[in-house]
Design a protein around this motif. Structure first.
Motif, PDB file in Angstrom:
ATOM      1  N   VAL A 106     -19.187 -28.485  14.542  1.00  0.00           N
ATOM      2  CA  VAL A 106     -20.309 -27.786  13.929  1.00  0.00           C
ATOM      3  C   VAL A 106     -19.966 -26.300  13.915  1.00  0.00           C
ATOM      4  O   VAL A 106     -19.121 -25.837  14.683  1.00  0.00           O
ATOM      5  CB  VAL A 106     -21.634 -28.012  14.691  1.00  0.00           C
ATOM      6  N   ARG A 107     -20.625 -25.564  13.022  1.00  0.00           N
ATOM      7  CA  ARG A 107     -20.408 -24.115  12.951  1.00  0.00           C
ATOM      8  C   ARG A 107     -21.749 -23.418  13.135  1.00  0.00           C
ATOM      9  O   ARG A 107     -22.765 -23.870  12.592  1.00  0.00           O
ATOM     10  CB  ARG A 107     -19.810 -23.741  11.593  1.00  0.00           C
TER      11      ARG A 107
ATOM     12  N   ASP B 190     -27.830 -29.270  26.485  1.00  0.00           N
ATOM     13  CA  ASP B 190     -27.970 -30.704  26.787  1.00  0.00           C
ATOM     14  C   ASP B 190     -28.096 -31.576  25.539  1.00  0.00           C
ATOM     15  O   ASP B 190     -28.809 -32.594  25.562  1.00  0.00           O
ATOM     16  CB  ASP B 190     -29.198 -30.937  27.680  1.00  0.00           C
ATOM     17  N   VAL B 191     -27.450 -31.235  24.463  1.00  0.00           N
ATOM     18  CA  VAL B 191     -27.512 -32.090  23.276  1.00  0.00           C
ATOM     19  C   VAL B 191     -26.549 -33.264  23.441  1.00  0.00           C
ATOM     20  O   VAL B 191     -25.569 -33.177  24.150  1.00  0.00           O
ATOM     21  CB  VAL B 191     -27.156 -31.312  21.991  1.00  0.00           C
TER      22      VAL B 191
ATOM     23  N   ASP C 209     -16.209 -27.623  18.651  1.00  0.00           N
ATOM     24  CA  ASP C 209     -15.854 -29.044  18.690  1.00  0.00           C
ATOM     25  C   ASP C 209     -16.810 -29.712  19.679  1.00  0.00           C
ATOM     26  O   ASP C 209     -16.832 -29.356  20.861  1.00  0.00           O
ATOM     27  CB  ASP C 209     -14.400 -29.198  19.147  1.00  0.00           C
ATOM     28  N   VAL C 210     -17.599 -30.656  19.184  1.00  0.00           N
ATOM     29  CA  VAL C 210     -18.624 -31.270  20.038  1.00  0.00           C
ATOM     30  C   VAL C 210     -18.085 -32.465  20.812  1.00  0.00           C
ATOM     31  O   VAL C 210     -18.836 -33.149  21.514  1.00  0.00           O
ATOM     32  CB  VAL C 210     -19.851 -31.687  19.206  1.00  0.00           C
TER      33      VAL C 210
ATOM     34  N   THR D  30     -26.218 -36.249  15.170  1.00  0.00           N
ATOM     35  CA  THR D  30     -27.245 -36.195  16.208  1.00  0.00           C
ATOM     36  C   THR D  30     -27.383 -34.775  16.758  1.00  0.00           C
ATOM     37  O   THR D  30     -28.499 -34.299  17.011  1.00  0.00           O
ATOM     38  CB  THR D  30     -26.918 -37.168  17.344  1.00  0.00           C
ATOM     39  N   VAL D  31     -26.252 -34.102  16.947  1.00  0.00           N
ATOM     40  CA  VAL D  31     -26.275 -32.719  17.433  1.00  0.00           C
ATOM     41  C   VAL D  31     -27.026 -31.832  16.441  1.00  0.00           C
ATOM     42  O   VAL D  31     -27.890 -31.025  16.816  1.00  0.00           O
ATOM     43  CB  VAL D  31     -24.842 -32.190  17.649  1.00  0.00           C
ATOM     44  N   VAL D  32     -26.716 -31.997  15.150  1.00  0.00           N
ATOM     45  CA  VAL D  32     -27.362 -31.195  14.111  1.00  0.00           C
ATOM     46  C   VAL D  32     -28.866 -31.480  14.065  1.00  0.00           C
ATOM     47  O   VAL D  32     -29.687 -30.552  13.986  1.00  0.00           O
ATOM     48  CB  VAL D  32     -26.707 -31.467  12.738  1.00  0.00           C
TER      49      VAL D  32
END
Length: 343
Positions: free
Chosen positions: A323-324, A342-343, A290-291, A298-300
């Motif tokens: 994300v997985r 640091d994403v 869980d981000v 954006t993380v991806v």
């Protein structure tokens, strides 16, 4: 399959990328393969000028031994094994022989998106239940119930005792229980293969790192097995897939080494990633993260720019900030940790 349902269906998004410039953590496949696979494939390719032996005896024997390995006693006969071109074909076959227009099926949520699609293609209606409550659901008035263990994408394995109790309730309700064990061979939890009223679907894609081979199987007993056997497509495995599958399933040392590596690396990743993300407990070769209030897209994209592909898990129902990531070899997992820093 219900022809009227096809026009209302759509494709389901999956992990995996064809971009070889990035390290793929979006698909949960083993980065290693058993020794000798290439030679077995090459030898079988030479035999591919003839139709496969539709009995697939060698493959069936290997599969029966494989799913019985973690059981106290062998509960699966080679005759109970139905060869299929991957685990997904085993699932479709199970739904084809158990569901029709107007029927309903209990499905876990969030879980593998193909359950909903395949059930709807039969003209039936999927009824969603929280993945961690599916074993407490009432199967009465449903033709089918589906359990995924370990569940994809959360990673939790079902309690063997609770699963057997649920299987007994399904039998009492004349409900067929379909158990997707695609990731069960990463654990030492016994298979439900050979249990009356149950169709087990197995995939060789994940453990043996060969998604392109398309080898898997279903297991059932009694009248249910007979229906699957009759409905199975003729020559359902290519000659190379059958040979490679049998070879892989007999490599006990490879499976043992893979389990040990995945368990150790999964825990190391979990500890490291927990500093920045809420990490779900997992018994599978992947972790669900869980981000939080970060933007998932954006993380991806940031991870991809850093050379790593991860799975946008918001395509799973009920997940909106997740994300997985797969669990790979130590050096590859180090690259994942750097990509998510640091994403």
């Amino acid at each position: 399959m219900d022809p009227d349902a096809v026009s209302r269906a759509s494709r389901v998004p999956h992990g995996g990328t064809t971009d070889t410039s990035v390290l793929d953590f979006s698909a949960n496949t083993n980065p290693e393969r058993p020794e000798g696979v290439r030679d077995v494939y090459a030898a079988a390719f030479d035999d591919a000028t003839r139709y496969p032996d539709d009995e697939y005896r060698e493959f069936r024997v290997a599969a029966a031994e494989y799913v019985s390995r973690d059981q106290a006693e062998a509960a699966c006969s080679p005759d109970d094994v139905i060869p299929t071109a991957g685990g997904l074909e085993a699932l479709r076959l199970a739904f084809e022989v158990t569901l029709g227009p107007g029927d309903s099926a209990l499905v876990p949520q969030p879980s593998f998106g193909e359950y909903d699609r395949e059930i709807r293609l039969q003209g039936a209606e999927p009824v969603s239940v929280a993945h961690d409550a599916i074993l407490d659901a009432d199967p009465e008035r449903h033709e089918v119930a589906v359990v995924c263990t370990p569940n994809n994408p959360t990673g939790a394995v079902a309690s063997p005792n609770e699963l057997r109790e649920f299987a007994a309730r399904c039998r009492e309700s004349d409900t067929v229980l379909v158990v997707d064990e695609a990731f069960l061979d990463f654990t030492d939890v016994p298979s439900l293969a050979g249990t009356s009223g149950v169709v087990v679907a197995r995939s060789l894609t994940k453990m043996f790192g060969l998604p392109g081979i398309r080898a898997g199987f279903a297991v059932a007993v009694g009248e249910l097995r007979q229906r699957l056997a009759v409905a199975r497509r003729s020559w359902s495995l290519s000659t190379p897939a059958a040979a490679v599958g049998a070879h892989c399933m007999r490599d006990e040392a490879f499976v043992s080494r893979t389990r040990e590596r995945v368990a150790a690396e999964r825990e190391r990743l979990r500890e490291s990633l927990s500093d920045d993300f809420d990490v779900f407990p997992s018994d599978a070769p992947f972790l669900l993260l869980d981000v939080g209030d970060r933007d998932v897209a954006t993380v991806v994209e940031t991870a991809r720019e850093r050379g790593v592909a991860i799975r946008d898990a918001t395509t799973f129902p009920t997940l909106d900030s997740h994300v997985r990531v797969a669990v790979k070899r130590p050096d590859e997992n180090d690259q994942l940790l750097r990509a998510l820093a640091d994403v």
